[in-house]
Write an enzyme that holds these catalytic residues in place. Structure first.
Site, PDB file in Angstrom:
ATOM      1  N   ASP A   1      52.204  12.723  44.443  1.00 54.33           N
ATOM      2  CA  ASP A   1      51.084  13.514  44.967  1.00 54.33           C
ATOM      3  C   ASP A   1      51.392  13.856  46.431  1.00 54.33           C
ATOM      4  O   ASP A   1      50.928  13.209  47.357  1.00 54.33           O
ATOM      5  CB  ASP A   1      49.805  12.667  44.847  1.00 54.33           C
ATOM      6  CG  ASP A   1      48.578  13.377  45.382  1.00 54.33           C
ATOM      7  OD1 ASP A   1      48.579  14.619  45.422  1.00 54.33           O
ATOM      8  OD2 ASP A   1      47.614  12.684  45.756  1.00 54.33           O
TER       9      ASP A   1
ATOM     10  N   LYS B   1      46.146  18.328  49.489  1.00 53.97           N
ATOM     11  CA  LYS B   1      46.695  17.740  48.268  1.00 53.97           C
ATOM     12  C   LYS B   1      47.073  18.769  47.210  1.00 53.97           C
ATOM     13  O   LYS B   1      47.904  18.479  46.352  1.00 53.97           O
ATOM     14  CB  LYS B   1      45.645  16.801  47.649  1.00 53.97           C
ATOM     15  CG  LYS B   1      45.234  15.656  48.543  1.00 53.97           C
ATOM     16  CD  LYS B   1      46.300  14.587  48.566  1.00 53.97           C
ATOM     17  CE  LYS B   1      45.793  13.331  49.250  1.00 53.97           C
ATOM     18  NZ  LYS B   1      46.776  12.251  49.122  1.00 53.97           N
TER      19      LYS B   1
ATOM     20  N   GLU C   1      52.963   7.425  42.752  1.00 55.60           N
ATOM     21  CA  GLU C   1      51.854   7.190  41.820  1.00 55.60           C
ATOM     22  C   GLU C   1      52.377   7.158  40.393  1.00 55.60           C
ATOM     23  O   GLU C   1      53.484   7.612  40.105  1.00 55.60           O
ATOM     24  CB  GLU C   1      50.798   8.317  41.921  1.00 55.60           C
ATOM     25  CG  GLU C   1      50.232   8.503  43.313  1.00 55.60           C
ATOM     26  CD  GLU C   1      48.926   9.289  43.337  1.00 55.60           C
ATOM     27  OE1 GLU C   1      48.284   9.454  42.277  1.00 55.60           O
ATOM     28  OE2 GLU C   1      48.539   9.730  44.436  1.00 55.60           O
TER      29      GLU C   1
ATOM     30  N   ASP D   1      42.596  12.418  40.612  1.00 58.78           N
ATOM     31  CA  ASP D   1      43.429  11.439  41.314  1.00 58.78           C
ATOM     32  C   ASP D   1      42.556  10.283  41.781  1.00 58.78           C
ATOM     33  O   ASP D   1      41.520  10.494  42.407  1.00 58.78           O
ATOM     34  CB  ASP D   1      44.129  12.089  42.517  1.00 58.78           C
ATOM     35  CG  ASP D   1      45.322  11.273  42.992  1.00 58.78           C
ATOM     36  OD1 ASP D   1      45.941  10.570  42.160  1.00 58.78           O
ATOM     37  OD2 ASP D   1      45.640  11.320  44.192  1.00 58.78           O
TER      38      ASP D   1
ATOM     39  N   HIS E   1      46.966   0.036  49.601  1.00 58.32           N
ATOM     40  CA  HIS E   1      47.055   1.377  50.177  1.00 58.32           C
ATOM     41  C   HIS E   1      45.731   1.732  50.873  1.00 58.32           C
ATOM     42  O   HIS E   1      45.722   2.194  52.013  1.00 58.32           O
ATOM     43  CB  HIS E   1      47.365   2.392  49.069  1.00 58.32           C
ATOM     44  CG  HIS E   1      47.298   3.823  49.512  1.00 58.32           C
ATOM     45  ND1 HIS E   1      48.265   4.407  50.292  1.00 58.32           N
ATOM     46  CD2 HIS E   1      46.364   4.784  49.287  1.00 58.32           C
ATOM     47  CE1 HIS E   1      47.938   5.674  50.525  1.00 58.32           C
ATOM     48  NE2 HIS E   1      46.797   5.929  49.932  1.00 58.32           N
TER      49      HIS E   1
ATOM     50  N   GLU F   1      53.428  10.576  47.830  1.00 62.99           N
ATOM     51  CA  GLU F   1      52.660   9.415  47.363  1.00 62.99           C
ATOM     52  C   GLU F   1      53.261   8.939  46.059  1.00 62.99           C
ATOM     53  O   GLU F   1      53.378   9.703  45.096  1.00 62.99           O
ATOM     54  CB  GLU F   1      51.174   9.760  47.189  1.00 62.99           C
ATOM     55  CG  GLU F   1      50.468  10.000  48.520  1.00 62.99           C
ATOM     56  CD  GLU F   1      48.959  10.098  48.413  1.00 62.99           C
ATOM     57  OE1 GLU F   1      48.448  10.446  47.315  1.00 62.99           O
ATOM     58  OE2 GLU F   1      48.279   9.839  49.426  1.00 62.99           O
TER      59      GLU F   1
HETATM   60 MN    MN Z   1      47.092  10.604  45.683  1.00 61.63          MN
END
Ligand code: MN
Length: 424
Positions: free
Chosen positions: A230, A250, A198, A124, A131, A196
């Site tokens: 995520d 995560k 993404e 990642d 961000h 998140e």
């Molecule tokens: Mn992430």
């Protein structure tokens, strides 16, 4: 070299699959994203291409002789382009293959859509400077953007085992947290659960261990991109992230969309890539004329939140933010070149998360942590509910699409996940 615009992108193309000609469809004949599906009567995954509200079984259409997506992704870029060309020709209005292809169609609503491939390793990144700056301000008010950010595409090795297909739920994770006033940490259900927004880039061709991939070849090693969520436990993250970065905050769940939109399909939506005035130029191994000319990709991105109360009231949910992938600080090619500059070997099916894709404006935050200013300013929803962080029963749906004058709009479908209560 980036993929070129060819006849498969012609906006005038129509398909004999009527639903693909609906201007609202994410999957017109100009898109042709790849994924895997299976039906109730057959446990094996099949490789499919989305067309309108249908999926074309590539093996049943006699276009390929295997059901192994990772093997398909390892094909040479020219061969992959020939497969795309053959699918496009067979699905065009008036095609002589209509009968064979029609027998290979399934309604998307009648099949299970899985992960698009077997994901080996997952990395990642952190490619949105907006961000990184907003989050940095919350964690380190005096020093939001660390000095390496504009030189190094920052990333960490994630965990592939907990990447789940769109449509699934996951339980709120437990973890160790320590509030600023506490003397010692405690372990319990996460209280600051976040998403998140993404993109996930899927690696196509591998490289040999010890042999870096240069910028000129980088995109030949990328199959395409999907939507990627995520999920993040912010309270766990704040306590554990120094000095080695995210870990258990995560790796409890991530959600990937079923359809991978190929770089070939994205050719009409490429844009010049540049750095803001005064920022350092990338080092030579992260730079190329093609990357400057068309390294960026214009992909509009959206986050939708549907609470349990909304769902029970028949309310489809609120769009809570929008951003565009063109605002990323590093391109896909730069991520590939950087990841391999030390000789690290990539394999077909590896996944690169872009990092949270926030835009330059505050309302374009790609996570609740940004939109709610770390929980201090909860987001007010259209039904009066508020969200500082995600609550049990919340569904997050990511959407994306590309639109450009002179070309057919193409979309990414959706990436959907549901928050379930913590397990005692
Ligand atoms: Mn992430």
């Amino acid at each position: 070299m980036s993929p070129a615009i060819d006849g498969t992108h012609d906006a005038a193309l129509q398909s004999w699959v009527e639903s693909a000609n609906d201007p609202a469809s994410d999957f017109p004949i100009q898109n042709l994203p790849f994924g895997r599906f299976r039906s109730e009567d057959d446990a094996d995954w099949h490789i499919g291409v989305a067309i309108g509200d249908q999926v074309l079984d590539l093996r049943a259409a006699r276009l390929i002789d295997s059901s192994d997506m990772n093997r398909l992704m390892r094909l040479l870029p020219e061969t992959r382009r020939m497969v795309r060309q053959a699918i496009s020709e067979g699905l065009r209005a008036g095609s002589a293959q209509q009968k064979t292809f029609r027998a290979a169609l399934r309604a998307q609503s009648s099949v299970e859509l899985g992960l698009p491939c077997q994901i080996g390793d997952y990395t990642d990144f952190y490619t949105s400077v907006h961000h990184a700056t907003t989050i940095g301000k919350q964690l380190r008010p005096d020093n939001p953007l660390l000095p390496n950010y504009k030189w190094v595409p920052i990333g960490y090795h994630g965990r592939a085992s907990s990447i789940m297909p769109s449509g699934q739920g996951f339980h709120r994770p437990h973890g160790q947290t320590k509030a600023p006033g506490q003397d010692a940490p405690t372990c319990g259900p996460c209280r600051r659960l976040d998403y998140e927004l993404e993109l996930g880039a899927v690696i196509a061709r591998p490289n040999v261990l010890g042999q870096p991939i240069g910028m000129l070849e980088a995109e030949q090693h990328v199959f395409g991109v999907g939507l990627f969520n995520d999920w993040s436990a912010r309270d766990v993250q704040a306590w554990e992230y120094q000095p080695l970065g995210p870990f258990l905050s995560k790796n409890f769940a991530s959600t990937l969309s079923p359809w991978v939109v190929t770089l070939d399909a994205l050719a009409p939506f490429r844009e010049p890539f540049s750095r803001p005035e005064g920022d350092p130029e990338p080092l030579a191994y992260l730079d190329s004329p093609a990357n400057r000319a068309q390294g960026a990709i214009n992909i509009e991105l959206e986050v939708w939140l549907q609470t349990q109360a909304m769902r029970e009231a028949g309310h489809g949910g609120d769009r809570i933010s929008q951003s565009n992938y063109r605002d990323a600080y590093w391109t896909v090619a730069q991520l590939v070149a950087h990841h391999t500059v030390n000789g690290c070997n990539l394999r077909a099916g590896d996944l690169f998360g872009s990092g949270t894709l926030s835009g330059p404006n505050p309302e374009q935050g790609g996570s609740l942590m940004e939109l709610s200013l770390g929980g201090k300013a909860p987001v007010v929803l259209s039904n009066g509910q508020t969200r500082a962080w995600l609550e049990d029963g919340d569904t997050i749906v990511l959407r994306g699409y590309c639109a450009q004058a002179g070309f057919r709009r193409i979309g990414f479908g959706e990436c959907r996940g549901l928050v379930l209560p913590a397990i005692d």
